[in-house]
Design a protein around this motif. Structure first.
Motif, PDB file in Angstrom:
ATOM      1  N   SER A  70      72.929 -50.540-124.982  1.00 50.61           N
ATOM      2  CA  SER A  70      72.077 -49.501-124.557  1.00 50.61           C
ATOM      3  C   SER A  70      72.448 -48.179-124.021  1.00 50.61           C
ATOM      4  O   SER A  70      71.797 -47.341-123.829  1.00 50.61           O
ATOM      5  N   TYR A  71      73.838 -48.122-124.232  1.00 51.40           N
ATOM      6  CA  TYR A  71      74.356 -47.000-123.410  1.00 51.40           C
ATOM      7  C   TYR A  71      75.310 -46.219-124.331  1.00 51.40           C
ATOM      8  O   TYR A  71      75.881 -46.532-125.162  1.00 51.40           O
ATOM      9  N   ASP A 100      78.607 -57.678-116.708  1.00 49.21           N
ATOM     10  CA  ASP A 100      79.376 -56.801-115.774  1.00 49.21           C
ATOM     11  C   ASP A 100      78.456 -56.059-114.801  1.00 49.21           C
ATOM     12  O   ASP A 100      78.955 -56.247-113.529  1.00 49.21           O
ATOM     13  N   ILE A 101      77.338 -55.603-115.182  1.00 48.01           N
ATOM     14  CA  ILE A 101      76.631 -54.978-114.279  1.00 48.01           C
ATOM     15  C   ILE A 101      75.033 -54.883-114.502  1.00 48.01           C
ATOM     16  O   ILE A 101      74.826 -54.723-115.697  1.00 48.01           O
ATOM     17  N   ASP A 103      71.892 -52.625-114.116  1.00 50.30           N
ATOM     18  CA  ASP A 103      71.586 -51.079-113.630  1.00 50.30           C
ATOM     19  C   ASP A 103      70.100 -51.004-113.646  1.00 50.30           C
ATOM     20  O   ASP A 103      69.227 -51.456-113.023  1.00 50.30           O
ATOM     21  N   GLY A 105      68.539 -52.645-115.964  1.00 45.37           N
ATOM     22  CA  GLY A 105      68.127 -53.870-116.107  1.00 45.37           C
ATOM     23  C   GLY A 105      67.532 -54.410-117.598  1.00 45.37           C
ATOM     24  O   GLY A 105      67.051 -55.459-117.801  1.00 45.37           O
ATOM     25  N   ARG A 106      67.331 -53.211-118.288  1.00 45.75           N
ATOM     26  CA  ARG A 106      66.935 -53.153-119.686  1.00 45.75           C
ATOM     27  C   ARG A 106      67.525 -54.031-120.649  1.00 45.75           C
ATOM     28  O   ARG A 106      67.088 -54.771-121.301  1.00 45.75           O
ATOM     29  N   LYS A 131      73.394 -52.684-109.005  1.00 43.41           N
ATOM     30  CA  LYS A 131      72.838 -51.528-108.601  1.00 43.41           C
ATOM     31  C   LYS A 131      70.917 -51.644-108.467  1.00 43.41           C
ATOM     32  O   LYS A 131      70.687 -51.055-109.156  1.00 43.41           O
ATOM     33  N   GLU A 151      76.323 -45.079-108.367  1.00 46.10           N
ATOM     34  CA  GLU A 151      77.252 -44.406-108.852  1.00 46.10           C
ATOM     35  C   GLU A 151      77.868 -44.948-110.317  1.00 46.10           C
ATOM     36  O   GLU A 151      77.765 -46.212-110.292  1.00 46.10           O
ATOM     37  N   PHE A 152      78.218 -44.011-111.170  1.00 45.33           N
ATOM     38  CA  PHE A 152      78.765 -44.571-112.252  1.00 45.33           C
ATOM     39  C   PHE A 152      80.202 -45.185-112.296  1.00 45.33           C
ATOM     40  O   PHE A 152      81.046 -43.948-111.527  1.00 45.33           O
ATOM     41  N   VAL A 153      80.339 -46.419-112.475  1.00 46.09           N
ATOM     42  CA  VAL A 153      81.755 -46.985-112.137  1.00 46.09           C
ATOM     43  C   VAL A 153      82.426 -47.376-113.389  1.00 46.09           C
ATOM     44  O   VAL A 153      81.759 -47.701-114.304  1.00 46.09           O
ATOM     45  N   LEU A 158      84.402 -52.442-117.446  1.00 43.30           N
ATOM     46  CA  LEU A 158      83.273 -51.143-117.629  1.00 43.30           C
ATOM     47  C   LEU A 158      84.429 -49.867-117.955  1.00 43.30           C
ATOM     48  O   LEU A 158      85.457 -49.449-117.682  1.00 43.30           O
ATOM     49  N   ASP A 159      83.599 -49.263-118.827  1.00 44.45           N
ATOM     50  CA  ASP A 159      84.234 -47.917-119.695  1.00 44.45           C
ATOM     51  C   ASP A 159      83.459 -46.853-119.290  1.00 44.45           C
ATOM     52  O   ASP A 159      82.272 -46.824-118.951  1.00 44.45           O
TER      53      ASP A 159
HETATM   54  P1  5GP Z   1      71.171 -51.470-117.976  1.00 48.31           P
HETATM   55  O1  5GP Z   1      70.249 -51.999-119.243  1.00 48.31           O
HETATM   56  O2  5GP Z   1      70.773 -52.488-116.997  1.00 48.31           O
HETATM   57  O3  5GP Z   1      70.492 -50.173-117.353  1.00 48.31           O
HETATM   58  O4  5GP Z   1      72.484 -51.381-118.146  1.00 48.31           O
HETATM   59  C1  5GP Z   1      73.348 -52.262-118.411  1.00 48.31           C
HETATM   60  C2  5GP Z   1      74.430 -51.828-119.212  1.00 48.31           C
HETATM   61  O5  5GP Z   1      74.741 -50.321-118.891  1.00 48.31           O
HETATM   62  C3  5GP Z   1      75.793 -52.477-118.594  1.00 48.31           C
HETATM   63  O6  5GP Z   1      76.066 -53.774-119.177  1.00 48.31           O
HETATM   64  C4  5GP Z   1      76.922 -51.548-118.717  1.00 48.31           C
HETATM   65  O7  5GP Z   1      77.385 -51.635-120.072  1.00 48.31           O
HETATM   66  C5  5GP Z   1      76.055 -49.985-118.602  1.00 48.31           C
HETATM   67  N1  5GP Z   1      76.240 -49.676-117.364  1.00 48.31           N
HETATM   68  C6  5GP Z   1      75.245 -49.605-116.592  1.00 48.31           C
HETATM   69  N2  5GP Z   1      75.906 -48.905-115.241  1.00 48.31           N
HETATM   70  C7  5GP Z   1      76.989 -48.627-115.430  1.00 48.31           C
HETATM   71  C8  5GP Z   1      78.123 -47.778-114.863  1.00 48.31           C
HETATM   72  O8  5GP Z   1      77.991 -47.518-113.576  1.00 48.31           O
HETATM   73  N3  5GP Z   1      79.222 -47.722-115.375  1.00 48.31           N
HETATM   74  C9  5GP Z   1      79.481 -48.214-116.674  1.00 48.31           C
HETATM   75  N4  5GP Z   1      80.890 -48.149-117.245  1.00 48.31           N
HETATM   76  N5  5GP Z   1      78.580 -49.003-117.224  1.00 48.31           N
HETATM   77  C10 5GP Z   1      77.361 -49.121-116.847  1.00 48.31           C
END
Ligand code: 5GP
Ligand code: MG
Length: 180
Positions: A70-71, A100-101, A103, A105-106, A131, A151-153, A158-159
């Motif tokens: 999604s990113y 891994d993380i 954020d 939640g989507r 987060k 914060e973006f980690v 995580l990349d």
């Molecule tokens: P969500 O759908 O919860 O917004 O995003 C989840 C995905 O976004 C994670 O699995 C990860 O790939 C990416 N993501 C969200 N926050 C971060 C961040 O702080 N750093 C990195 N590298 N990826 C993130």
């Protein structure tokens, strides 16, 4: 060139992650005794956490993978695309998604919805980082490694534009890295 030099600060140290993986693996092993859970790793970010966690599990289990994204860069697109599904039959099995993380939640809620279609007995979530202040859809992990600020980690899987996944800790990049 040493990638560690691009890090402004370490948010979660290698020692803290390793220690936390042991605690979570013990908890999961107790909770899923006799259930032979299927642990699912969303590629690619969860790979490091997944490997560390699975290695510390002491009960019979199997694992598989899913690929959802999604990113692009540091911005959430809100669009979730699933390009690989687990090949293990999930029907009537206990599934744990190891992420891994979380954020917004989507991504994870899209993954959960997709896996539910297979008819598992249960689905729970384990995440290394959470987060909660960024949540856009309601989602809670049963097992959480660390709650972190918005914060973006990078690091420990995580990349940033596919790099820094191999750092053994979770850190924040120096601002100048984004303008390189
Ligand atoms: P969500 O759908 O919860 O917004 O995003 C989840 C995905 O976004 C994670 O699995 C990860 O790939 C990416 N993501 C969200 N926050 C971060 C961040 O702080 N750093 C990195 N590298 N990826 C993130
Ligand atoms: Mg991910």
């Amino acid at each position: 060139m040493n990638i560690n030099l691009d890090i402004e600060k370490i948010l979660v140290s290698e020692e803290a992650i390793v220690q936390r993986c042991k605690v979570l693996a013990k908890q999961i092993s107790e909770d899923y005794e006799d259930k032979k859970p299927i642990l699912i790793c969303p590629l690619k970010g969860a790979v490091s956490f997944f490997a560390h966690l699975c290695e510390q599990m002491t009960i019979p289990m199997v694992y598989d993978f899913i690929k959802a994204s999604s990113y692009a860069g540091t911005q959430s697109t809100g669009i979730v695309n699933i390009s690989y599904m687990p090949t293990t039959p999930l029907k009537d099995r206990h599934v744990i998604i190891v992420e891994d993380i979380i954020d917004t939640g989507r991504t994870l809620s899209a993954v959960v919805e997709e896996l539910k279609k297979e008819g598992p007995a249960s689905i729970e979530l384990a995440c290394l980082l959470d987060k909660p202040s960024m949540r856009k859809v309601p989602l809670e992990a049963k097992y959480t490694g660390f709650v972190i600020p918005n914060e973006f980690v990078v690091g420990f899987g995580l990349d940033y534009n596919e790099e820094y996944r191999n750092l053994p800790y979770v850190g924040v990049l120096k601002p100048e890295v984004y303008t390189k």
